[in-house]
Design an enzyme around this catalytic site. Structure first.
Site, PDB file in Angstrom:
ATOM      1  N   TYR A   1      -8.512  -2.198   1.770  1.00  0.00           N
ATOM      2  CA  TYR A   1      -9.416  -3.342   1.551  1.00  0.00           C
ATOM      3  C   TYR A   1     -10.128  -3.184   0.208  1.00  0.00           C
ATOM      4  O   TYR A   1     -10.115  -4.090  -0.634  1.00  0.00           O
ATOM      5  CB  TYR A   1     -10.428  -3.418   2.697  1.00  0.00           C
ATOM      6  CG  TYR A   1     -11.470  -4.500   2.536  1.00  0.00           C
ATOM      7  CD1 TYR A   1     -11.126  -5.841   2.692  1.00  0.00           C
ATOM      8  CD2 TYR A   1     -12.791  -4.180   2.228  1.00  0.00           C
ATOM      9  CE1 TYR A   1     -12.075  -6.832   2.548  1.00  0.00           C
ATOM     10  CE2 TYR A   1     -13.749  -5.171   2.079  1.00  0.00           C
ATOM     11  CZ  TYR A   1     -13.392  -6.503   2.238  1.00  0.00           C
ATOM     12  OH  TYR A   1     -14.338  -7.489   2.080  1.00  0.00           O
TER      13      TYR A   1
ATOM     14  N   SER B   1     -16.348  -6.952  -3.350  1.00  0.00           N
ATOM     15  CA  SER B   1     -17.120  -6.252  -2.306  1.00  0.00           C
ATOM     16  C   SER B   1     -17.751  -4.976  -2.839  1.00  0.00           C
ATOM     17  O   SER B   1     -17.194  -4.327  -3.729  1.00  0.00           O
ATOM     18  CB  SER B   1     -16.186  -5.882  -1.151  1.00  0.00           C
ATOM     19  OG  SER B   1     -16.873  -5.094  -0.203  1.00  0.00           O
TER      20      SER B   1
HETATM   21  P1  NDP Z   1     -15.119 -15.094   7.165  1.00  0.00           P
HETATM   22  O1  NDP Z   1     -14.089 -14.479   8.050  1.00  0.00           O
HETATM   23  O2  NDP Z   1     -16.225 -15.848   7.766  1.00  0.00           O
HETATM   24  O3  NDP Z   1     -14.426 -16.013   6.082  1.00  0.00           O
HETATM   25  C1  NDP Z   1     -13.173 -15.751   5.550  1.00  0.00           C
HETATM   26  C2  NDP Z   1     -12.625 -17.046   5.015  1.00  0.00           C
HETATM   27  O4  NDP Z   1     -11.351 -16.771   4.404  1.00  0.00           O
HETATM   28  C3  NDP Z   1     -12.410 -18.071   6.102  1.00  0.00           C
HETATM   29  O5  NDP Z   1     -12.850 -19.320   5.646  1.00  0.00           O
HETATM   30  C4  NDP Z   1     -10.896 -18.096   6.263  1.00  0.00           C
HETATM   31  O6  NDP Z   1     -10.468 -19.407   6.588  1.00  0.00           O
HETATM   32  C5  NDP Z   1     -10.440 -17.725   4.862  1.00  0.00           C
HETATM   33  N1  NDP Z   1      -9.079 -17.217   4.847  1.00  0.00           N
HETATM   34  C6  NDP Z   1      -8.587 -16.105   5.401  1.00  0.00           C
HETATM   35  N2  NDP Z   1      -7.264 -16.009   5.194  1.00  0.00           N
HETATM   36  C7  NDP Z   1      -6.927 -17.114   4.474  1.00  0.00           C
HETATM   37  C8  NDP Z   1      -5.709 -17.620   3.962  1.00  0.00           C
HETATM   38  N3  NDP Z   1      -4.543 -16.982   4.118  1.00  0.00           N
HETATM   39  N4  NDP Z   1      -5.740 -18.784   3.279  1.00  0.00           N
HETATM   40  C9  NDP Z   1      -6.891 -19.450   3.116  1.00  0.00           C
HETATM   41  N5  NDP Z   1      -8.068 -19.040   3.576  1.00  0.00           N
HETATM   42  C10 NDP Z   1      -8.077 -17.887   4.251  1.00  0.00           C
HETATM   43  O7  NDP Z   1     -15.667 -13.873   6.308  1.00  0.00           O
HETATM   44  P2  NDP Z   1     -16.600 -13.791   5.007  1.00  0.00           P
HETATM   45  O8  NDP Z   1     -17.297 -15.031   4.760  1.00  0.00           O
HETATM   46  O9  NDP Z   1     -17.377 -12.549   5.168  1.00  0.00           O
HETATM   47  O10 NDP Z   1     -15.518 -13.513   3.876  1.00  0.00           O
HETATM   48  C11 NDP Z   1     -15.495 -14.195   2.638  1.00  0.00           C
HETATM   49  C12 NDP Z   1     -15.177 -13.209   1.532  1.00  0.00           C
HETATM   50  O11 NDP Z   1     -16.259 -12.280   1.411  1.00  0.00           O
HETATM   51  C13 NDP Z   1     -13.924 -12.361   1.770  1.00  0.00           C
HETATM   52  O12 NDP Z   1     -13.183 -12.269   0.584  1.00  0.00           O
HETATM   53  C14 NDP Z   1     -14.495 -10.997   2.145  1.00  0.00           C
HETATM   54  O13 NDP Z   1     -13.616  -9.967   1.829  1.00  0.00           O
HETATM   55  C15 NDP Z   1     -15.742 -10.984   1.279  1.00  0.00           C
HETATM   56  N6  NDP Z   1     -16.772 -10.029   1.669  1.00  0.00           N
HETATM   57  C16 NDP Z   1     -17.370 -10.104   2.906  1.00  0.00           C
HETATM   58  C17 NDP Z   1     -18.323  -9.169   3.270  1.00  0.00           C
HETATM   59  C18 NDP Z   1     -18.976  -9.191   4.598  1.00  0.00           C
HETATM   60  O14 NDP Z   1     -19.698  -8.214   4.931  1.00  0.00           O
HETATM   61  N7  NDP Z   1     -18.828 -10.213   5.405  1.00  0.00           N
HETATM   62  C19 NDP Z   1     -18.737  -8.117   2.327  1.00  0.00           C
HETATM   63  C20 NDP Z   1     -18.081  -8.147   1.065  1.00  0.00           C
HETATM   64  C21 NDP Z   1     -17.138  -9.076   0.760  1.00  0.00           C
HETATM   65  P3  NDP Z   1      -9.265 -19.807   7.552  1.00  0.00           P
HETATM   66  O15 NDP Z   1      -9.126 -18.718   8.587  1.00  0.00           O
HETATM   67  O16 NDP Z   1      -9.707 -21.120   8.107  1.00  0.00           O
HETATM   68  O17 NDP Z   1      -8.075 -19.933   6.654  1.00  0.00           O
END
Ligand code: NDP
Length: 246
Positions: free
Chosen positions: A154, A141
């Site tokens: 975070y 990030s």
């Molecule tokens: P979402 O919440 O849409 O996606 C997060 C994903 O992570 C979901 O598919 C969720 O699936 C999965 N997840 C969460 N916990 C677990 C777990 N314990 N095991 C397996 N899967 C898990 O958010 P984003 O797409 O934004 O996030 C994706 C990545 O991007 C993250 O690492 C986030 O930190 C990073 N990011 C996002 C930013 C933003 O502005 N959105 C900016 C910078 C980085 P499920 O709940 O089905 O398990």
């Protein structure tokens, strides 16, 4: 080999950046193995990819459980013969000042964002070594690059992953392993929905994200760019954010 024909596993593929990445890579000829906890959402993504002529499979993965990451890698290897790329994308945010002492939230972020990536590395590295090649892509990030109040833990987890990947890179310069850290800025996803407890602050954060955030497909294209390189080219760090982000 570029994207076409590659076998790519994506964690956190049930929504947001992971889902967009899986769809984009599959549309460009990769076979994708999707991992997350919400299997109904995963199946929907798989159905969409399959209907569009792509190849995809879903595995229930909780990245806090090392056995689930092993199952993800094993599924790729057993079903498709190998794993070329692991995209360690699963992540959560629990935002707030350190002084709020959200100890449970800190632990959750460390478990998912840091330990989850470590479990993925532990599962994928042996396969990469056996094959003689492999690529680890992690989604970190910009909040690790520009230190911001309320994002301390975070950002700490994201910077820990960035550090980890760079060390891993330096330890593996024999041409077998490629590592890439993608640093997105604000992206319009569900991440913000569970990031802030206070309803008013959450609404404000959601609005901010809706106004400023970029489409997850933009990050998917950045990840695809890193994967779409010849074997002797490694994209190490890539930052992608809204043009208007401060
Ligand atoms: P979402 O919440 O849409 O996606 C997060 C994903 O992570 C979901 O598919 C969720 O699936 C999965 N997840 C969460 N916990 C677990 C777990 N314990 N095991 C397996 N899967 C898990 O958010 P984003 O797409 O934004 O996030 C994706 C990545 O991007 C993250 O690492 C986030 O930190 C990073 N990011 C996002 C930013 C933003 O502005 N959105 C900016 C910078 C980085 P499920 O709940 O089905 O398990």
């Amino acid at each position: 080999m570029t994207i076409h024909g590659k076998i790519v596993a994506v964690t956190g593929a049930s929504s947001g950046i992971g889902e967009a990445t899986a769809r984009h890579l599959a549309a460009h000829g990769a076979t994708v193995v999707l991992g997350a906890r919400r299997t109904d959402r995963l199946e929907r993504v798989v159905d969409g990819i399959t209907a569009a002529g792509g190849t995809a499979t879903a595995v229930r993965v909780d990245v806090t459980d090392p056995a689930d990451l092993t199952a993800l890698v094993d599924t790729a290897v057993e079903r498709y013969g190998r794993l070329d790329v692991l995209v360690g994308n699963a992540g959560i945010a629990r935002l707030g000042p350190v002084g709020d002492l959200d100890v449970a939230g800190w632990s959750e972020m460390i478990e998912v964002n840091l330990r989850g990536v470590l479990h993925g590395i532990a599962a994928a590295l042996p396969a990469f070594r056996r094959q003689g090649s492999g690529h680890l892509v992690t989604v970190v990030s910009t909040s690790g690059l520009k230190i911001t109040p309320s994002q301390a833990v975070y950002a700490g987890t994201k910077n820990a992953v960035r550090t980890l990947l760079e060390a891993l890179r330096q330890e593996n310069t024999d041409g077998v392993l490629r590592t890439t850290s993608i640093s997105p800025g604000y992206v319009r996803t569900e991440l913000i929905d569970s990031a802030v407890d206070d309803p008013a602050a959450r609404d404000q954060a959601r609005q901010h994200m809706a106004d400023l955030g970029i489409d997850p497909a933009a990050v998917a294209r950045a990840i695809a760019f890193a994967i779409d390189q010849p074997d002797d080219v490694e994209i190490g760090d890539l930052t992608i954010r809204p043009t208007r982000q401060g």
